[in-house]
Design a protein around this motif. Structure first.
Motif, PDB file in Angstrom:
ATOM      1  N   ILE A 115       0.839  -1.204   0.000  1.00 49.98           N
ATOM      2  CA  ILE A 115       0.000   0.000   0.000  1.00 49.98           C
ATOM      3  C   ILE A 115       0.869   1.247   0.000  1.00 49.98           C
ATOM      4  O   ILE A 115       0.578   2.233  -0.688  1.00 49.98           O
ATOM      5  CB  ILE A 115      -0.956  -0.029   1.208  1.00 49.98           C
ATOM      6  CG1 ILE A 115      -1.974  -1.153   1.058  1.00 49.98           C
ATOM      7  CG2 ILE A 115      -1.661   1.317   1.371  1.00 49.98           C
ATOM      8  CD1 ILE A 115      -2.864  -1.363   2.270  1.00 49.98           C
ATOM      9  N   THR A 116       1.963   1.203   0.772  1.00 46.22           N
ATOM     10  CA  THR A 116       2.897   2.335   0.788  1.00 46.22           C
ATOM     11  C   THR A 116       3.472   2.582  -0.595  1.00 46.22           C
ATOM     12  O   THR A 116       3.599   3.736  -1.036  1.00 46.22           O
ATOM     13  CB  THR A 116       4.036   2.067   1.790  1.00 46.22           C
ATOM     14  OG1 THR A 116       3.492   2.010   3.107  1.00 46.22           O
ATOM     15  CG2 THR A 116       5.089   3.159   1.728  1.00 46.22           C
ATOM     16  N   LEU A 117       3.810   1.511  -1.304  1.00 44.78           N
ATOM     17  CA  LEU A 117       4.338   1.654  -2.656  1.00 44.78           C
ATOM     18  C   LEU A 117       3.336   2.343  -3.572  1.00 44.78           C
ATOM     19  O   LEU A 117       3.709   3.210  -4.377  1.00 44.78           O
ATOM     20  CB  LEU A 117       4.700   0.270  -3.214  1.00 44.78           C
ATOM     21  CG  LEU A 117       5.253   0.236  -4.656  1.00 44.78           C
ATOM     22  CD1 LEU A 117       6.540   1.028  -4.752  1.00 44.78           C
ATOM     23  CD2 LEU A 117       5.463  -1.199  -5.118  1.00 44.78           C
ATOM     24  N   VAL A 118       2.071   1.985  -3.440  1.00 44.74           N
ATOM     25  CA  VAL A 118       1.038   2.621  -4.250  1.00 44.74           C
ATOM     26  C   VAL A 118       0.910   4.096  -3.888  1.00 44.74           C
ATOM     27  O   VAL A 118       0.798   4.968  -4.755  1.00 44.74           O
ATOM     28  CB  VAL A 118      -0.313   1.901  -4.073  1.00 44.74           C
ATOM     29  CG1 VAL A 118      -1.422   2.643  -4.815  1.00 44.74           C
ATOM     30  CG2 VAL A 118      -0.226   0.469  -4.572  1.00 44.74           C
ATOM     31  N   MET A 119       0.938   4.406  -2.572  1.00 44.38           N
ATOM     32  CA  MET A 119       0.806   5.809  -2.143  1.00 44.38           C
ATOM     33  C   MET A 119       1.984   6.647  -2.628  1.00 44.38           C
ATOM     34  O   MET A 119       1.847   7.856  -2.836  1.00 44.38           O
ATOM     35  CB  MET A 119       0.680   5.889  -0.621  1.00 44.38           C
ATOM     36  CG  MET A 119      -0.609   5.305  -0.067  1.00 44.38           C
ATOM     37  SD  MET A 119      -0.919   5.713   1.681  1.00 44.38           S
ATOM     38  CE  MET A 119       0.460   4.885   2.475  1.00 44.38           C
ATOM     39  N   GLN A 120       3.149   6.018  -2.812  1.00 46.23           N
ATOM     40  CA  GLN A 120       4.325   6.736  -3.278  1.00 46.23           C
ATOM     41  C   GLN A 120       4.340   6.909  -4.792  1.00 46.23           C
ATOM     42  O   GLN A 120       5.145   7.681  -5.323  1.00 46.23           O
ATOM     43  CB  GLN A 120       5.594   5.996  -2.839  1.00 46.23           C
ATOM     44  CG  GLN A 120       5.829   5.997  -1.343  1.00 46.23           C
ATOM     45  CD  GLN A 120       6.968   5.082  -0.930  1.00 46.23           C
ATOM     46  OE1 GLN A 120       7.329   4.154  -1.649  1.00 46.23           O
ATOM     47  NE2 GLN A 120       7.546   5.347   0.247  1.00 46.23           N
ATOM     48  N   THR A 121       3.462   6.202  -5.488  1.00 41.12           N
ATOM     49  CA  THR A 121       3.426   6.254  -6.946  1.00 41.12           C
ATOM     50  C   THR A 121       2.656   7.491  -7.402  1.00 41.12           C
ATOM     51  O   THR A 121       1.560   7.757  -6.904  1.00 41.12           O
ATOM     52  CB  THR A 121       2.752   4.988  -7.509  1.00 41.12           C
ATOM     53  OG1 THR A 121       3.446   3.835  -7.024  1.00 41.12           O
ATOM     54  CG2 THR A 121       2.768   4.994  -9.027  1.00 41.12           C
ATOM     55  N   PRO A 122       3.196   8.267  -8.347  1.00 34.01           N
ATOM     56  CA  PRO A 122       2.497   9.463  -8.833  1.00 34.01           C
ATOM     57  C   PRO A 122       1.100   9.134  -9.357  1.00 34.01           C
ATOM     58  O   PRO A 122       0.867   8.052  -9.918  1.00 34.01           O
ATOM     59  CB  PRO A 122       3.411   9.971  -9.956  1.00 34.01           C
ATOM     60  CG  PRO A 122       4.774   9.449  -9.601  1.00 34.01           C
ATOM     61  CD  PRO A 122       4.530   8.119  -8.957  1.00 34.01           C
ATOM     62  N   GLU A 123       0.202  10.067  -9.172  1.00 26.59           N
ATOM     63  CA  GLU A 123      -1.196   9.844  -9.536  1.00 26.59           C
ATOM     64  C   GLU A 123      -1.356   9.522 -11.016  1.00 26.59           C
ATOM     65  O   GLU A 123      -2.147   8.645 -11.385  1.00 26.59           O
ATOM     66  CB  GLU A 123      -2.014  11.089  -9.172  1.00 26.59           C
ATOM     67  CG  GLU A 123      -3.506  10.940  -9.373  1.00 26.59           C
ATOM     68  CD  GLU A 123      -4.280  12.153  -8.890  1.00 26.59           C
ATOM     69  OE1 GLU A 123      -5.487  12.220  -9.153  1.00 26.59           O
ATOM     70  OE2 GLU A 123      -3.662  13.040  -8.255  1.00 26.59           O
TER      71      GLU A 123
END
Length: 376
Positions: A54-62
């Motif tokens: 989930i952290t990896l997804v949150m760190q990924t640009p929109e």
């Protein structure tokens, strides 16, 4: 997509097949043992691993997420899952160590209101009754962004959720309370009280008595800002929770200074008396069931009456303060003498100045990782 729930029917059949009803244990074959362990492990999730994903997804640009077909709804569902994980204090504090707290705070500035709202909900869970979580969020400047959402966000739900997170962040957190006061938090609360959204009003009203109880000197600040006038207005609200919270705020102000005020009651004092008299009259017309529902309000009305007028309210005389069967006694206000600052405020008030359960499936995430509705 998330896997379906456990194969309870298969597990039940397996259990019955290996039970003879006598309660005695039977030796399992290696194949049976292996099948059972695989069946159970397939329904479990490595929480830390999921939080890292989930952290990896949150760190990924929109824009990258959008190019992979990840929608704002998917992000919202992911935050719902994250909130379940951080209900454990250990997991809440681990979120920072795996790099997830800062991008979560970044979601408070997301262009989608639903994501900003859910990010505030996750933060509320992280800091609630969690001193370490409060410290981590404060060090990451989380209060600053929450205050921005509370005061400036165009979406009232986002503002309400941000205020809820602020309330949990600064409770029993002296640095947080000091930062809130320095950021002109009382003025923001005043604006919230003037909102037409009842839920927003409730959040603000529930925070005010706590703040005043923590810093009695703040009573003078809220009086100067015109809180008593607003609280008196809300004490006549049709919403029971708003009425009760407004009365509690007025009582905190009334208990600020000892002594009996002298002088003739002024216009605002008469207005407060009329509000309380009207509420007492309405309480007197209630059925026994309705009276039980407003128990706290009855006690607050009587306490406020005594604090302001140095005499019990007619609720006592009419036997409506403590009903038969209620185990709590009325508050001991007879031994206390208060000088309500409401009167002092009213004397200087300028009438021309107006105070300004169903769980969702986990979303499709980038990268490997089994999803489960039973993650804990």
């Amino acid at each position: 997509m998330a896997k379906e729930g456990p194969n309870w029917e298969g597990l039940l059949k397996w259990s019955l097949a290996h039970s003879d009803g006598t309660g005695s244990s039977r030796k399992l074959s290696e194949d049976d043992r292996k099948w059972f362990m695989e069946a159970m492990q397939s329904q479990t999730v490595d929480v830390v691993k999921r939080m890292k994903e989930i952290t990896l997804v949150m760190q990924t640009p929109e824009q990258v997420l959008e190019s992979h077909g990840v929608t704002p709804q998917d992000i919202g569902d992911m935050l719902d899952e994250l909130q379940e994980h951080v209900e454990s204090i250990d997991m809440a504090n681990d979120l920072h160590s795996i790099g997830g707290l800062v991008p979560l705070l970044g979601y408070l500035k997301n262009s989608h209101a639903n994501i900003r709202q859910k990010a505030a909900e996750v933060l509320t869970t992280i800091v609630q009754n969690n001193p370490r979580g409060q410290q981590l969020v404060m060090e990451a400047n989380g209060l600053e962004q929450l205050l921005s959402n509370f005061t400036l966000d165009p979406d009232v739900v986002v503002r309400t959720k941000a205020l809820g997170a602020i309330s949990s962040l600064i409770r029993h957190n002296k640095p947080g309370i000091s930062a809130f006061r320095l950021a002109n938090g009382y003025a923001a609360l005043k604006d919230a009280l003037s909102s037409e959204d009842v839920r927003f009003q409730r959040k603000a009203l529930n925070l005010i008595p706590y703040l005043l109880n923590e810093n009695r000197s703040d009573c003078g600040i809220v009086t100067e800002l015109g809180f008593p006038h607003i609280l008196m207005h809300l004490a006549s609200s049709e919403d029971a929770d708003v009425r009760e919270a407004a009365l509690r705020g007025l009582l905190e102000l009334a208990q600020d200074s000892p002594g009996k005020p002298d002088g003739i009651p002024n216009e605002e004092d008469d207005k407060l008396k009329q509000i309380l008299q009207k509420r007492i009259k309405e309480i007197g017309k209630m059925s026994a069931e309705d009276l039980g529902a407003v128990k706290e309000e009855r006690l607050l009305v009587d306490s406020l009456w005594y604090a302001c007028y140095n005499e019990p309210s007619s609720l006592r005389e009419n036997g409506l303060l403590v009903l038969p069967g209620e185990d709590s006694s009325p508050p001991d206000v007879a031994s206390k003498h208060f000088e309500p600052p409401l009167r002092a405020w009213a004397a200087n008030w300028n009438p021309n100045t107006k105070p300004s359960s169903e769980k969702k499936e986990s979303p499709l995430l980038i990268g490997p990782g089994a999803l489960s509705d039973n993650a804990s």
